[in-house]
Scaffold this active site. Structure first.
Site, PDB file in Angstrom:
ATOM      1  N   LYS A 150      51.586  93.685 -51.940  1.00  0.00           N
ATOM      2  CA  LYS A 150      51.446  94.289 -53.276  1.00  0.00           C
ATOM      3  C   LYS A 150      52.470  95.384 -53.585  1.00  0.00           C
ATOM      4  CE  LYS A 150      49.034  92.140 -54.901  1.00  0.00           C
ATOM      5  NZ  LYS A 150      49.237  90.671 -55.074  1.00  0.00           N
ATOM      6  N   HIS A 168      54.924  89.852 -44.343  1.00  0.00           N
ATOM      7  CA  HIS A 168      54.108  91.076 -44.384  1.00  0.00           C
ATOM      8  C   HIS A 168      53.652  91.513 -42.998  1.00  0.00           C
ATOM      9  CE1 HIS A 168      53.880  90.341 -48.666  1.00  0.00           C
ATOM     10  NE2 HIS A 168      53.158  89.260 -48.515  1.00  0.00           N
ATOM     11  N   SER A 187      46.294  97.500 -56.668  1.00  0.00           N
ATOM     12  CA  SER A 187      46.800  96.135 -56.822  1.00  0.00           C
ATOM     13  C   SER A 187      46.155  95.204 -55.791  1.00  0.00           C
ATOM     14  CB  SER A 187      48.327  96.154 -56.657  1.00  0.00           C
ATOM     15  OG  SER A 187      48.860  94.871 -56.817  1.00  0.00           O
TER      16      SER A 187
HETATM   17  S1  PPS Z   1      52.112  89.953 -52.751  1.00  0.00           S
HETATM   18  O1  PPS Z   1      50.869  89.198 -53.027  1.00  0.00           O
HETATM   19  O2  PPS Z   1      51.906  90.872 -51.627  1.00  0.00           O
HETATM   20  O3  PPS Z   1      53.274  89.112 -52.566  1.00  0.00           O
HETATM   21  O4  PPS Z   1      52.304  90.832 -54.067  1.00  0.00           O
HETATM   22  P1  PPS Z   1      53.664  91.549 -54.499  1.00  0.00           P
HETATM   23  O5  PPS Z   1      54.513  90.570 -55.201  1.00  0.00           O
HETATM   24  O6  PPS Z   1      54.239  92.298 -53.375  1.00  0.00           O
HETATM   25  O7  PPS Z   1      53.127  92.627 -55.533  1.00  0.00           O
HETATM   26  C1  PPS Z   1      52.466  92.290 -56.734  1.00  0.00           C
HETATM   27  C2  PPS Z   1      52.559  93.518 -57.621  1.00  0.00           C
HETATM   28  O8  PPS Z   1      53.905  93.638 -58.117  1.00  0.00           O
HETATM   29  C3  PPS Z   1      53.868  93.627 -59.545  1.00  0.00           C
HETATM   30  N1  PPS Z   1      55.094  93.028 -60.099  1.00  0.00           N
HETATM   31  C4  PPS Z   1      55.961  93.718 -60.866  1.00  0.00           C
HETATM   32  N2  PPS Z   1      55.981  95.001 -61.254  1.00  0.00           N
HETATM   33  C5  PPS Z   1      56.991  95.392 -62.069  1.00  0.00           C
HETATM   34  N3  PPS Z   1      57.956  94.552 -62.527  1.00  0.00           N
HETATM   35  C6  PPS Z   1      57.964  93.249 -62.158  1.00  0.00           C
HETATM   36  N4  PPS Z   1      58.921  92.446 -62.623  1.00  0.00           N
HETATM   37  C7  PPS Z   1      56.942  92.786 -61.289  1.00  0.00           C
HETATM   38  N5  PPS Z   1      56.647  91.591 -60.718  1.00  0.00           N
HETATM   39  C8  PPS Z   1      55.528  91.765 -60.001  1.00  0.00           C
HETATM   40  C9  PPS Z   1      52.615  92.810 -59.855  1.00  0.00           C
HETATM   41  O9  PPS Z   1      52.222  92.959 -61.191  1.00  0.00           O
HETATM   42  C10 PPS Z   1      51.650  93.411 -58.850  1.00  0.00           C
HETATM   43  O10 PPS Z   1      51.295  94.748 -59.164  1.00  0.00           O
HETATM   44  P2  PPS Z   1      50.012  95.159 -60.035  1.00  0.00           P
HETATM   45  O11 PPS Z   1      49.928  96.654 -59.928  1.00  0.00           O
HETATM   46  O12 PPS Z   1      48.823  94.466 -59.436  1.00  0.00           O
HETATM   47  O13 PPS Z   1      50.304  94.709 -61.434  1.00  0.00           O
END
Ligand code: PPS
Length: 287
Positions: A42, A104, A134
């Site tokens: 996340k 991870h 998240s």
């Molecule tokens: S995972 O399941 O561990 O692979 O998730 P991960 O991709 O690491 O994290 C998901 C969170 O990243 C946010 N996200 C973004 N934030 C800003 N800009 C962009 N372009 C973007 N893409 C993904 C996503 O919304 C999740 O955060 P939260 O706070 O839940 O919205």
């Protein structure tokens, strides 16, 4: 159906991280010309993976739309539904240069050769309070992860480092301590949020994959939260019940304020201070 997670070598792992995978990581062959993306869950994995993929296509955003994230992101850690072969087996057969996204594992379970070989390694870190929120929604919506009865119950597990993937502190401090190795680029989610263009330029320079003139703005637009959220590919419907919470949820800094109670915040700040003391690693909790 929600499957059970379990503890191996002191770290909680999801059901999909099979024993065979943990065993295979001990001898998994890392190549010097690999590109790796490593994160605590996340923290911006999908976002960074999208940027790396665009850079690998010479910033041709039309090309990337033809690629399914499932085909390019090699999650070594898990056997996903529908996969007929472990990702490490598939990845071992891939030609170089390989882009290995979304790992991870804590250091004790990651491929051992990541300490002896020198592939390009991206590590993305996000402030732990927003990660916690998240991850809470990810537990709720993920068909294979435990659902907590309440935010309070979940908060305690996060505080104790007792969620799948283990402690946020352990993983982030491990990679922070390796940040000065010349093959490691340590990025922060909050910096990307504040100035995505500069982060993309830094990533392109680190990879040695230049951004064609005039393309940066297009890449920034393409990787904005609003644009990625619109893309159904990032809903991961086979894994996520989007009626509970979409994968692309809010994508912001500071949402934790809507969830942490005053006493949870005080307790977490105390823990944060203890764990981070002397490390030099700092985060912004609002922008
Ligand atoms: S995972 O399941 O561990 O692979 O998730 P991960 O991709 O690491 O994290 C998901 C969170 O990243 C946010 N996200 C973004 N934030 C800003 N800009 C962009 N372009 C973007 N893409 C993904 C996503 O919304 C999740 O955060 P939260 O706070 O839940 O919205």
């Amino acid at each position: 159906m929600k499957e059970c997670d379990r503890i191996v070598d002191g770290i909680r792992h999801p059901w999909a991280t099979k024993d065979e995978i943990l065993e295979a990581m001990k001898t998994f062959e890392v190549r010097e010309d690999d590109v790796w993306l490593i994160t605590y869950r996340k923290s911006g994995t999908t976002w960074t993976a999208q940027i790396i993929t665009i850079l690998s296509c010479g910033c041709d955003v039309r090309k990337i739309d033809e690629i399914d994230p499932k085909d390019r992101v090699s999650f070594l850690d898990v056997l996903k539904q529908g996969m007929t072969e472990f990702a490490h087996v598939t990845t071992a057969k891939k030609p170089s240069p390989r882009i290995i996204m979304g790992t991870h594992f804590q250091s004790r379970h990651m491929p051992r050769e990541l300490t002896t070989k020198k592939p390009k390694i991206f590590y993305v870190a996000r402030n732990p309070k927003d990660v916690a929120v998240s991850f809470y929604y990810f537990h709720k919506s993920n068909k294979l992860l435990k659902t907590f009865e309440s935010w309070d119950e979940y908060f305690q597990a996060f505080y104790d480092g007792d969620l799948v993937g283990g402690s946020w502190f352990d993983m982030n401090l491990y990679w922070w301590n390796r940040r000065n190795e010349d093959n490691v680029l340590f990025l922060k989610y909050e910096d990307m949020k504040e100035d995505l263009g500069s982060a993309i330029v830094k990533m392109s320079e680190f990879l040695g994959w230049p951004i064609p003139e005039g393309k940066l703005e297009e890449v920034v637009k393409h990787c904005s939260f609003g644009n990625m959220k619109k893309n159904p590919k990032f809903n991961y419907r086979e894994m996520i019940d989007i009626s509970v919470s979409p994968f692309m949820r809010k994508g912001m800094v500071g949402d934790w304020k809507n969830y942490f109670t005053v006493s949870q915040n005080e307790a977490f700040d105390k823990l944060y201070e203890e764990k981070m003391q002397g490390s030099g690693l700092t985060f912004r909790f609002e922008l």
